[in-house]
Design a protein around this motif. Structure first.
Motif, PDB file in Angstrom:
ATOM      1  N   ASP A 549      -1.732   1.232  -7.692  1.00  0.00           N
ATOM      2  CA  ASP A 549      -2.067   0.002  -6.980  1.00  0.00           C
ATOM      3  C   ASP A 549      -3.103   0.180  -5.885  1.00  0.00           C
ATOM      4  O   ASP A 549      -3.191  -0.650  -4.991  1.00  0.00           O
ATOM      5  CB  ASP A 549      -0.797  -0.622  -6.370  1.00  0.00           C
ATOM      6  CG  ASP A 549      -0.195  -1.630  -7.316  1.00  0.00           C
ATOM      7  OD1 ASP A 549      -0.866  -1.915  -8.321  1.00  0.00           O
ATOM      8  OD2 ASP A 549       0.907  -2.117  -7.065  1.00  0.00           O
ATOM      9  N   ASN A 550      -3.884   1.231  -5.953  1.00  0.00           N
ATOM     10  CA  ASN A 550      -4.964   1.351  -4.979  1.00  0.00           C
ATOM     11  C   ASN A 550      -6.195   0.641  -5.540  1.00  0.00           C
ATOM     12  O   ASN A 550      -7.169   1.259  -5.934  1.00  0.00           O
ATOM     13  CB  ASN A 550      -5.299   2.823  -4.716  1.00  0.00           C
ATOM     14  CG  ASN A 550      -4.172   3.517  -4.015  1.00  0.00           C
ATOM     15  OD1 ASN A 550      -3.367   2.863  -3.346  1.00  0.00           O
ATOM     16  ND2 ASN A 550      -4.093   4.814  -4.162  1.00  0.00           N
ATOM     17  N   TRP A 551      -6.101  -0.664  -5.569  1.00  0.00           N
ATOM     18  CA  TRP A 551      -7.110  -1.460  -6.264  1.00  0.00           C
ATOM     19  C   TRP A 551      -8.502  -1.245  -5.693  1.00  0.00           C
ATOM     20  O   TRP A 551      -9.458  -1.034  -6.420  1.00  0.00           O
ATOM     21  CB  TRP A 551      -6.690  -2.924  -6.233  1.00  0.00           C
ATOM     22  CG  TRP A 551      -7.798  -3.891  -6.481  1.00  0.00           C
ATOM     23  CD1 TRP A 551      -8.290  -4.809  -5.625  1.00  0.00           C
ATOM     24  CD2 TRP A 551      -8.555  -4.037  -7.688  1.00  0.00           C
ATOM     25  NE1 TRP A 551      -9.296  -5.527  -6.202  1.00  0.00           N
ATOM     26  CE2 TRP A 551      -9.486  -5.071  -7.468  1.00  0.00           C
ATOM     27  CE3 TRP A 551      -8.559  -3.395  -8.921  1.00  0.00           C
ATOM     28  CZ2 TRP A 551     -10.392  -5.476  -8.436  1.00  0.00           C
ATOM     29  CZ3 TRP A 551      -9.464  -3.803  -9.874  1.00  0.00           C
ATOM     30  CH2 TRP A 551     -10.361  -4.830  -9.641  1.00  0.00           C
ATOM     31  N   PHE A 552      -8.575  -1.257  -4.389  1.00  0.00           N
ATOM     32  CA  PHE A 552      -9.930  -1.205  -3.814  1.00  0.00           C
ATOM     33  C   PHE A 552     -10.581   0.149  -4.031  1.00  0.00           C
ATOM     34  O   PHE A 552     -11.761   0.223  -4.382  1.00  0.00           O
ATOM     35  CB  PHE A 552      -9.894  -1.588  -2.336  1.00  0.00           C
ATOM     36  CG  PHE A 552      -9.564  -3.030  -2.148  1.00  0.00           C
ATOM     37  CD1 PHE A 552     -10.497  -4.002  -2.477  1.00  0.00           C
ATOM     38  CD2 PHE A 552      -8.317  -3.432  -1.716  1.00  0.00           C
ATOM     39  CE1 PHE A 552     -10.195  -5.345  -2.348  1.00  0.00           C
ATOM     40  CE2 PHE A 552      -8.009  -4.771  -1.589  1.00  0.00           C
ATOM     41  CZ  PHE A 552      -8.945  -5.724  -1.902  1.00  0.00           C
ATOM     42  N   GLN A 553      -9.779   1.217  -3.849  1.00  0.00           N
ATOM     43  CA  GLN A 553     -10.353   2.538  -4.095  1.00  0.00           C
ATOM     44  C   GLN A 553     -10.819   2.654  -5.539  1.00  0.00           C
ATOM     45  O   GLN A 553     -11.913   3.142  -5.825  1.00  0.00           O
ATOM     46  CB  GLN A 553      -9.320   3.647  -3.827  1.00  0.00           C
ATOM     47  CG  GLN A 553      -9.081   3.929  -2.364  1.00  0.00           C
ATOM     48  CD  GLN A 553      -7.839   3.216  -1.887  1.00  0.00           C
ATOM     49  OE1 GLN A 553      -7.637   2.045  -2.191  1.00  0.00           O
ATOM     50  NE2 GLN A 553      -7.000   3.927  -1.149  1.00  0.00           N
TER      51      GLN A 553
END
Lengths: 884, 339
Positions: A549-553
């Motif tokens: 869930d580290n979408w932005f990374q």
């Protein structure tokens, strides 16, 4: 396999040259066997070998021809062509470049046969599709191929008889040698069986060997003693045909041979004696061609002093047999183990132990003859143990240097800075590949798979240890490789601690898999010289971020890497990894309510309808010879093991739901637009297929649920839509697969409410003069500010022609949208306008000088034209008159 | 040429007089309607059948009809079937003269090449034959729509020549409006039937009659507009095709002129050298006339557009009338209720 085999044949020639040395090393016990083996194996010179290959293939082709097996014939013929190209250097040397007659003969025969088959139309029609296909391709191939031999073929056709005798001779010779082989095989077989009578058998065998030698001189094709093979390369012999070479025996040669024989006999006698002295008499157990005793052997003579040299020699001996045709691989492994035990018992130092271990590992790898198939579980266990020990030992004794760059000669096995040839990294990589193969082999739904999967831990552990070892050495290219291995074992695993850490349940300094990945990948980014490793590392990194869930990374990484543009140039496994990464990125975007991004990530995967293939999670059923056997094999090798699979239903569901959330409002907004484009083809297909059904029942499958939900949403019925998307059935099928299912469901229902509101406004705005936002909020169970913001957004984007009336909290419609009939009428006027335009163009043309060729137009212009034409005619007539 | 044109125009009135009107029996009409609706509801196909009757002076009486079998039945010979059918009808004392055929249609889509062709064949073999078009859609809305058509002599002439180049059509003066002539239809029932109908009409409950005010505007108009749009598109395509043809011809003409000029100067040069000039006959080889596009299809499409437009305007005027009626009724009602 073939690689090793190649090596084997090389060593063969070496040994044959050594032959002349009368006595070998004092380690007498084995020499006898080696000798025996040599005399038998040396027999085949390069020429012999190639020719025999050709002969065998020709024989096969002949057989196939008899039974009209076209497809086998085709493959044999291809083999033959290949064998012949291999044999060309030999032929050039031996026959002065003249194509051997038997080969030409075969070509002619095949050609005749093919032509005959081709003419036989009836027969061809009756043939199975496969064989008729083979026939055509064989015909084409043969035609092309025979062009190279045109002269020879013509010559052959002129007098085909000459070849016949030759052929027959050949045939006679052939079975002879076969018999011989059998004979030789038999005693060995018996010998192996009754090991208790070993000594008696041994003497028998020894005798047998001698008689063999006697036979040898009579055997017509037994010409591959070193003498004759060297003879055959004599320049004067060059022009002889094969047959002559087989048969021709000059007297002096014979003499020479006899002498040689005598030598051999002497030698053998000596050996016998020696053996008798050596009262055990156990060393005669020899199998024909392999260097390995079939009897459970003792490694060394009892009284032999075991030292490093001896062990090394022995090791080399065993390893030399590796890959040869009749080597018993199981036996070899056993032997090596024995040797290791001996070495261990005599405390010969860690270096030799490691060297032997390497040998064991590689022989275990070799055990499986087919590269594409997985090894047997018991060998797998052995392999794991051995590699584990090996790595342990390497870690324990830091003074050992292992490397591929260490040459065989430079190895230092006896004193402190040990140097051993070998590469632990390659072994581990191979181990990993074998592991994946093994997993793919077994049924993913069985316990067996689970059992196998338990080894994942050990494999990871080994990789960790090797990593530790390599870190000690610090060669960055090797480190990159081992890191990537590690990355590939980590990237698809979900680590719940990461999320815990995010929520602050765990202190920020705990090391989670994300940090590990970060560290490994960064090293690879910095140090890797090959693009491939970096690409794979980046993709795995993105995958891992998306998984947690580290979408932005994840998004930033993929955008920065610019992989989208270049990915189609990379190798298939990397492309598969890219697809997997995109799939997870899409899922991650979905969880973060970025519906558009989710849709964009998934659209490429879902559009083709071949998700399964794109993610390498299974082959589509074969459609009419779409791929050949080899292709299928390659594709099978690329498949992902089951535990790394991405749930396809989840993927499709997420895709369809995001398509629904985008498409339905869009459809409602552009209902009258003639140039409306589809956002998602797949989604449309689903909708259309349900519309085509005459009777739509309650939804059963996931797709039906989504379609039903879409239909509900079209009418703005958000609660029905929500119930279709989120219900126990769908939860069990799809939503529960997410990590935090409730959160996702919550997000989803909110999105459904919003989009349903938008759809409702698009669809029914023309019915309203004004609508109160309070009512809307109530209808869609949304809070008023959200309704307000949605409507404002729509107004700003000019999707909704309306204005907000603040004091009364209502939306006032502007009614500038034409009704359906009006928009149709508008379209019609457009079309009529177009038509009028093109009509006018026609008319313009007519007003120009179009009709002057029709003769006699009407109206003023027509007459004018006519006049001009008349002039033309007049002129021409004038000319004509003048001409005559 | 002028004589040629005058020919058909002179023939036209006498031809028209051959059949002034078509008189249909109630039985034939009902049979036809039944067949057409069966086809339309079953598999959305058009129904076709044969009309039987007699010619009396200028009146064509159609007294019976029977459907053609469906084409997908290969085992049956169609002509054979028709003949046996007529023979058997004669046995039961029914008029057995084949006087035409009927076809079902939706709005205006009946006009197409097969219809033209078959009517041509009918009219060349049986002089008096007509084609009756029955509109299923319009009838379901409550308007019985029966139309009888005959090909005009020009159209027959056109078909005889089998040339649809623009020149020909112009010479024949055939346009979409002159392809067909509509013949008025009168439905005539026997007295017994009339009595029966009167009896039945008394049994209809009174309030049933209020449905005629149903406007149903949107869907019908939308449908027709869509169809009309398709046709216009098609016609536009044809126009573009024709335009392209014109341009080609023009370009060829220019090339030809250029070539002629060049040839002329060449010949002049040759003449100066006392050589024989080059012959002219290769010009036709070099510039082959470009085949003109067939004009039949655009003509048919134009005809369809015309029927659609007629239908739409008819429908609109009816709807307007209905609106006025409704208004009047509404006012009357209000006027009744207020006092």
């Amino acid at each position: 396999m073939s690689r090793f085999f190649q090596q084997g044949s090389d060593s063969e020639t070496e040994t044959s040259s050594e032959e002349d040395v009368p006595q070998r090393a004092p380690v007498a016990a084995f020499t006898f066997s080696d000798e025996e083996e040599d005399t038998k194996r040396v027999v085949r010179s390069a020429k012999e070998k190639r020719y025999e290959e050709l002969h065998n293939l020709i024989k096969q082709i002949r057989n196939y021809r008899k039974i009209k097996d076209m497809s086998s014939m085709l493959s044999s013929f291809e083999d033959l062509m290949r064998a012949y190209t291999k044999a060309i250097p030999v032929i050039n040397k031996e026959e002065n470049g003249v194509t051997p007659r038997f080969y030409v003969r075969c070509l002619v025969e095949v050609e005749d046969f093919i032509n005959e088959m081709w003419e036989d139309r009836e027969g061809r029609k009756n043939m199975s599709k496969n064989s008729s296909k083979s026939l055509t391709s064989l015909r084409q191939k043969l035609r092309k191929y025979n062009k190279d031999f045109e002269d020879d073929l013509a010559k052959f056709r002129e007098n085909p008889d000459q070849g016949d005798e030759e052929e027959e001779e050949e045939k006679e010779a052939q079975p002879d040698s076969d018999d011989d082989d059998d004979e030789e095989e038999d005693p060995k077989m018996t010998f192996r069986k009754d090991g208790s009578e070993s000594s008696a058998g041994a003497s028998k065998f020894a005798k047998k060997a001698v008689t063999d030698d006697d036979d040898e001189s009579d055997d017509s094709d037994w010409d591959s003693d070193p003498e004759s093979s060297s003879e055959s390369s004599d320049p004067e012999d060059k022009n002889l045909t094969l047959r002559e070479k087989f048969l021709k025996r000059t007297t002096d040669k014979e003499e020479e041979e006899k002498k040689e024989k005598k030598d051999k006999k002497d030698r053998r006698d000596k050996e016998k004696k020696q053996r008798k002295d050596d009262e055990e008499g156990e060393w005669e157990t020899v199998r024909g061609s392999g260097a390995i005793p079939s009897e459970k052997p003792k490694m060394f003579a009892k009284d032999a002093e075991i030292d490093l040299n001896l062990v090394v020699k022995k090791l080399n001996e065993i390893v030399a047999a590796r890959g040869k045709k009749r080597t018993d691989r199981r036996e070899q492994i056993k032997l090596l183990h024995e040797l290791w035990n001996v070495a261990d018992a005599h405390n010969l130092g860690p270096a030799i132990a490691i060297k032997i271990k390497f040998a064991i590992v590689s022989s275990v790898f070799d055990y499986n003859p087919k590269f594409s198939e997985a090894m047997k579980p018991e060998y797998w266990a052995k392999l794991l143990d051995n590699i584990d020990e090996c790595v342990e030992q390497l870690l324990a004794t830091p003074e050992i240097m292992v490397g591929e760059q260490v040459l065989e000669e430079n190895e230092i096995l006896d004193k402190a800075p040990y140097k051993v040839r070998g590469c632990i990294l390659t072994i581990v990589e191979r181990l990993d590949e074998e592991f994946i193969k093994l997993l793919k082999e077994c049924d993913p739904h069985s316990n067996e798979y689970v059992e196998r999967l338990k080894d994942e831990k050990r494999v990871s552990h080994i990789i960790d240890k090797v990593q530790e070892y390599l870190e000690r050495q610090g060669v960055s290219s090797e480190l990159c490789r081992i890191y990537l291995r590690k990355i590939e074992h980590v990237y698809y695993k979900f680590d719940p601690e990461v999320l815990k850490q995010k929520e602050g349940e765990l202190p920020p300094d705990t090391v989670t898999s994300v940090q590990v990945m970060e560290k490994l990948c960064k090293f690879v980014y910095a140090k890797d010289a090959t693009d491939r490793l970096r690409t794979r590392a980046i993709l795995s990194h993105i995958y891992h971020h998306a998984l947690h869930d580290n979408w932005f990374q994840a998004r930033d990484l993929i955008l920065m890497s610019h992989l989208q543009e270049a990915i189609q140039h990379s190798d298939p496994p990397t492309q598969i990894l890219y697809n997997r990464t995109m799939a997870h990125l899409g899922l991650c975007a979905f969880r973060h309510a970025n519906i558009k991004d989710a849709h964009n990530c998934l659209v490429d995967l879902m559009m083709t309808g071949k998700v399964k293939e794109l993610l390498a999670q299974g082959l589509l059923p074969q459609r009419q010879h779409e791929r050949s056997k080899e292709q299928e094999k390659i594709e099978k090798q690329r498949q992902m093991p089951f535990h790394m699979h991405i749930n396809l239903e989840l993927l499709e569901c997420v895709y369809l739901v995001s398509a629904m959330l985008i498409e339905i409002p869009y459809m409602a907004a552009h209902e009258f637009d003639a140039r409306r484009r589809m956002i998602s083809k797949t989604f449309y297909q689903q909708l259309r297929s349900s519309e085509r059904q005459s009777l739509v029942g309650p939804p059963e499958s996931m797709r039906e649920h989504i379609v039903a939900a879409s239909k509900a949403m079209r009418n703005g019925n958000w609660s029905a839509c929500k119930n279709f998307v989120i219900n126990p059935k769908m939860n069990a099928k799809v939503w529960d697969l997410f990590h935090q299912a409730e959160k996702v469901q919550e997000m989803l229902s909110r999105l459904i409410q919003e989009e349903a509101l938008r759809t409702y406004l698009f669809t029914y705005s023309h019915v309203y003069d004004s609508i109160s936002m309070a009512t809307l909020a109530e209808m869609f169970e949304l809070s008023r500010p959200i309704v307000h913001s949605i409507i404002s957004k729509m107004i700003i984007n000019e999707e909704l022609k309306a204005s907000l009336d603040d004091p009364t909290q209502t939306v006032v419609m502007h009614r500038s949208e034409p009704s359906r009939l009006q928009s149709l009428a508008l379209q019609l006027t457009d079309k009529v306008h177009n038509f009028v335009d093109s009509n006018e163009r026609i008319f313009e043309m007519k007003q120009g000088n179009f009709f002057n060729r029709g003769g006699g137009g009407q109206g003023f212009r027509g007459r004018e034209n006519f006049g001009r034409q008349g002039q033309d005619w007049g002129r021409r007539r004038e000319r004509g008159e003048r001409a005559y | 040429m002028a004589n040629n044109w005058a020919g058909p125009s002179r023939r036209l009135p006498e031809n028209e007089s051959s059949i002034a009107y078509v008189q249909m029996d109630g039985l034939a009409v009902m049979k036809m309607i039944k067949h057409s609706h069966e086809e339309a509801t079953r598999n959305l196909e058009i129904a076709q059948g044969a009309l039987l009757g007699l010619v009396v002076d200028t009146r064509l009486e159609i007294t019976n009809c029977f459907p053609f079998p469906k084409h997908n039945d290969d085992t049956m010979d169609e002509e054979e079937y028709q003949l046996t059918m007529m023979r058997q009808l004669r046995r039961v004392n029914v008029d057995h003269f084949h006087v035409g055929w009927y076809q079902s249609a939706d709005v205006g889509n009946f006009l197409n090449v097969p219809l033209l062709e078959s009517q041509f064949h009918y009219q060349t073999s049986i002089e008096e034959s007509v084609v009756v078009i029955y509109d299923t859609q319009k009838t379901t809305r409550g308007f019985l729509s029966l139309k009888a058509y005959r090909l005009t002599p020009q159209a027959i002439q056109m078909y005889k020549e089998n040339e649809f180049a623009p020149e020909n059509l112009r010479n024949l003066k055939v346009g979409y409006e002159t392809l067909f002539v509509e013949v008025p239809i009168v439905i005539k029932n026997s007295h017994l039937t009339n009595i029966m109908l009167l009896e039945l009409s008394e049994m209809i409950p009174e309030e049933e009659g209020s449905k005629f005010l149903d406007l149903g505007t949107a869907s019908v108009l939308e449908n027709q507009l869509r169809c009309l749009m398709d046709r216009v598109d098609e016609l536009n395509q044809e126009a573009i095709k024709f335009n392209r043809y014109q341009q080609q011809v023009l370009r060829q003409q220019q090339d030809k002129n250029r070539f002629l000029v060049k040839r002329e100067s060449e010949n002049a040069a040759r003449k100066a050298k006392n050589e024989s000039p080059l012959p002219d006959d290769d010009i036709n080889k070099l510039f082959r006339p470009i085949p003109a596009p067939q004009r039949l299809n655009p003509m048919i499409v134009s005809g369809q557009i015309q029927t659609y437009s007629q239908h739409i305007s008819q429908f609109c005027s009816q709807s307007l009338a209905k609106l006025y009626i409704t208004q009047a009724l509404q006012n009357a009602k209000e006027g009744k209720s207020t006092p």
